[in-house]
Design a protein around this motif. Structure first.
Motif, PDB file in Angstrom:
ATOM      1  N   ASP A   1       0.850  -1.205   0.000  1.00  0.00           N
ATOM      2  CA  ASP A   1       0.000   0.000   0.000  1.00  0.00           C
ATOM      3  C   ASP A   1       0.884   1.254   0.000  1.00  0.00           C
ATOM      4  O   ASP A   1       1.932   1.282   0.669  1.00  0.00           O
ATOM      5  N   ALA A   2       0.429   2.297  -0.664  1.00  0.00           N
ATOM      6  CA  ALA A   2       1.061   3.630  -0.626  1.00  0.00           C
ATOM      7  C   ALA A   2       2.590   3.563  -0.713  1.00  0.00           C
ATOM      8  O   ALA A   2       3.285   4.176   0.098  1.00  0.00           O
ATOM      9  N   SER A   3       3.102   2.822  -1.686  1.00  0.00           N
ATOM     10  CA  SER A   3       4.561   2.645  -1.760  1.00  0.00           C
ATOM     11  C   SER A   3       5.193   3.278  -2.998  1.00  0.00           C
ATOM     12  O   SER A   3       6.420   3.259  -3.130  1.00  0.00           O
ATOM     13  N   VAL A   4       4.393   3.826  -3.924  1.00  0.00           N
ATOM     14  CA  VAL A   4       4.975   4.499  -5.102  1.00  0.00           C
ATOM     15  C   VAL A   4       4.311   5.867  -5.292  1.00  0.00           C
ATOM     16  O   VAL A   4       3.231   6.139  -4.757  1.00  0.00           O
ATOM     17  N   ASP A   5       4.974   6.722  -6.089  1.00  0.00           N
ATOM     18  CA  ASP A   5       4.414   8.052  -6.376  1.00  0.00           C
ATOM     19  C   ASP A   5       3.541   8.037  -7.622  1.00  0.00           C
ATOM     20  O   ASP A   5       2.623   8.840  -7.752  1.00  0.00           O
ATOM     21  N   VAL A   6       3.872   7.151  -8.554  1.00  0.00           N
ATOM     22  CA  VAL A   6       3.128   7.074  -9.816  1.00  0.00           C
ATOM     23  C   VAL A   6       2.924   5.602 -10.187  1.00  0.00           C
ATOM     24  O   VAL A   6       3.897   4.837 -10.225  1.00  0.00           O
ATOM     25  N   ALA A   7       1.680   5.230 -10.426  1.00  0.00           N
ATOM     26  CA  ALA A   7       1.395   3.911 -11.016  1.00  0.00           C
ATOM     27  C   ALA A   7       0.822   4.173 -12.402  1.00  0.00           C
ATOM     28  O   ALA A   7      -0.145   4.927 -12.536  1.00  0.00           O
ATOM     29  N   TYR A   8       1.434   3.598 -13.423  1.00  0.00           N
ATOM     30  CA  TYR A   8       0.955   3.842 -14.785  1.00  0.00           C
ATOM     31  C   TYR A   8       0.754   2.523 -15.511  1.00  0.00           C
ATOM     32  O   TYR A   8       1.368   1.496 -15.171  1.00  0.00           O
ATOM     33  N   SER A   9      -0.106   2.567 -16.518  1.00  0.00           N
ATOM     34  CA  SER A   9      -0.391   1.350 -17.277  1.00  0.00           C
ATOM     35  C   SER A   9      -0.792   1.714 -18.696  1.00  0.00           C
ATOM     36  O   SER A   9      -1.725   2.500 -18.898  1.00  0.00           O
ATOM     37  N   PHE A  10      -0.083   1.136 -19.667  1.00  0.00           N
ATOM     38  CA  PHE A  10      -0.349   1.418 -21.076  1.00  0.00           C
ATOM     39  C   PHE A  10      -0.626   0.123 -21.833  1.00  0.00           C
ATOM     40  O   PHE A  10       0.153  -0.837 -21.743  1.00  0.00           O
ATOM     41  N   LYS A  11      -1.714   0.110 -22.603  1.00  0.00           N
ATOM     42  CA  LYS A  11      -2.088  -1.025 -23.474  1.00  0.00           C
ATOM     43  C   LYS A  11      -2.364  -2.294 -22.674  1.00  0.00           C
ATOM     44  O   LYS A  11      -2.102  -3.404 -23.147  1.00  0.00           O
ATOM     45  N   VAL A  12      -2.845  -2.165 -21.467  1.00  0.00           N
ATOM     46  CA  VAL A  12      -3.071  -3.312 -20.590  1.00  0.00           C
ATOM     47  C   VAL A  12      -4.514  -3.337 -20.079  1.00  0.00           C
ATOM     48  O   VAL A  12      -5.217  -4.356 -20.185  1.00  0.00           O
ATOM     49  N   LEU A  13      -4.979  -2.201 -19.549  1.00  0.00           N
ATOM     50  CA  LEU A  13      -6.294  -2.165 -18.887  1.00  0.00           C
ATOM     51  C   LEU A  13      -7.411  -2.524 -19.863  1.00  0.00           C
ATOM     52  O   LEU A  13      -8.456  -3.024 -19.448  1.00  0.00           O
TER      53      LEU A  13
END
Ligand SMILES: C[S@@+](CC[C@H](N)C(=O)[O-])C[C@H]1O[C@@H](n2cnc3c(N)ncnc32)[C@H](O)[C@@H]1O
Length: 241
Positions: A102-114
């Motif tokens: 939990d709450a361990s990164v500043d940015v979570a990103y996802s491309f061509k997956v969702l």
């Protein structure tokens, strides 16, 4: 033509792993990657970033050069083996049950997956969970309101390997309003980046001069109000409250 049988995501991407980078690093695919990486850099420079569905690590490798730390998660062992061979920090797991604290990164990103995840509300809740308050989720969807969607509806499926085509995996299309409906209360929609707004087919990027002009237009339109919501790939920029 007989449609390829529908595969689960892991089998589909394990099969795809050997072919995945065939077209990357040039023309159309280079433009997509550059617009995606540019957005990650805007929010993730000198921060801790996580890529959900990192695949072979093409985007993660670039993010690792400007982020403080960069981690990738992916379902497919075949794709991850290639990311690990690049020396990237990766872990096997699902977008709907991220093996990340939990709450361990500043940015979570996802491309061509969702676009390939059926339980999308759980995936969005998971990305929100791992981001620190005040951090960012950059979540890319395939947009129903786009030229890309229209062309896909008319065009025959594209091969991704000797066995499968791009219709052999579950794929969803969502409108900007649909996406807003998937957000958990802790995520606030701030803006969006529209990628592939005017490109009719990927091949135009191979045409001298025309390809250059289309790329310039895409770069100009990506963050422009109204235009951006017509991107074939729509990246919602969401702040964690
Ligand atoms: C089209 S690739 C994109 C890879 C990378 N994001 C990029 O832009 O190069 C999609 C990736 O998502 C992964 N994937 C699909 N469904 C997933 C899920 N439910 N959880 C985690 N990864 C998933 C696949 O294994 C594949 O590596």
């Amino acid at each position: 033509m007989t449609p390829a049988p529908r595969l689960d995501n892991r089998s589909y991407y394990d099969d795809f792993a050997g072919w995945y980078e065939k077209e990357r690093g040039q023309g159309y695919h280079q433009m997509l990657d550059d617009l995606e990486v540019g957005l990650v850099e805007r929010y993730g420079r000198d921060r801790d970033v996580l890529e959900v569905g990192c695949g072979t690590g093409l985007i993660l490798d670039r993010a690792a050069r400007f982020a403080r730390t960069a981690t990738g998660v992916d379902l497919s062992g075949g794709m991850l083996a290639r990311a690990a061979a690049r020396g990237l920090r990766v872990v096997q797991g699902s977008a709907t049950a991220l093996p990340i604290a939990d709450a361990s990164v500043d940015v979570a990103y996802s491309f061509k997956v969702l676009a390939h995840v059926e339980d999308i509300t759980t995936a969005m809740a998971e990305m929100a969970r791992v981001v620190r308050p005040g951090g960012w989720v950059l979540a890319e969807f395939y947009n129903t309101r786009s030229l890309r969607r229209l062309v896909k509806a008319i065009k025959p499926p594209s091969a991704v390997s000797a066995q499968t085509d791009d219709e052999a995996v579950y794929t969803r299309y969502d409108s900007p309003d649909d996406i807003r409906g998937y957000l958990p209360p802790e995520l606030e929609w701030v803006t969006a980046r529209g990628i592939r707004i005017v490109t009719p087919v990927a091949a135009v990027h191979k045409v001298p001069v025309v390809g250059r002009l289309v790329r310039l237009a895409e770069e100009r339109l990506a963050d422009l109000p109204v235009a951006r919501e017509l991107g074939g790939f729509l990246v919602a920029v969401l702040r964690r409250r």
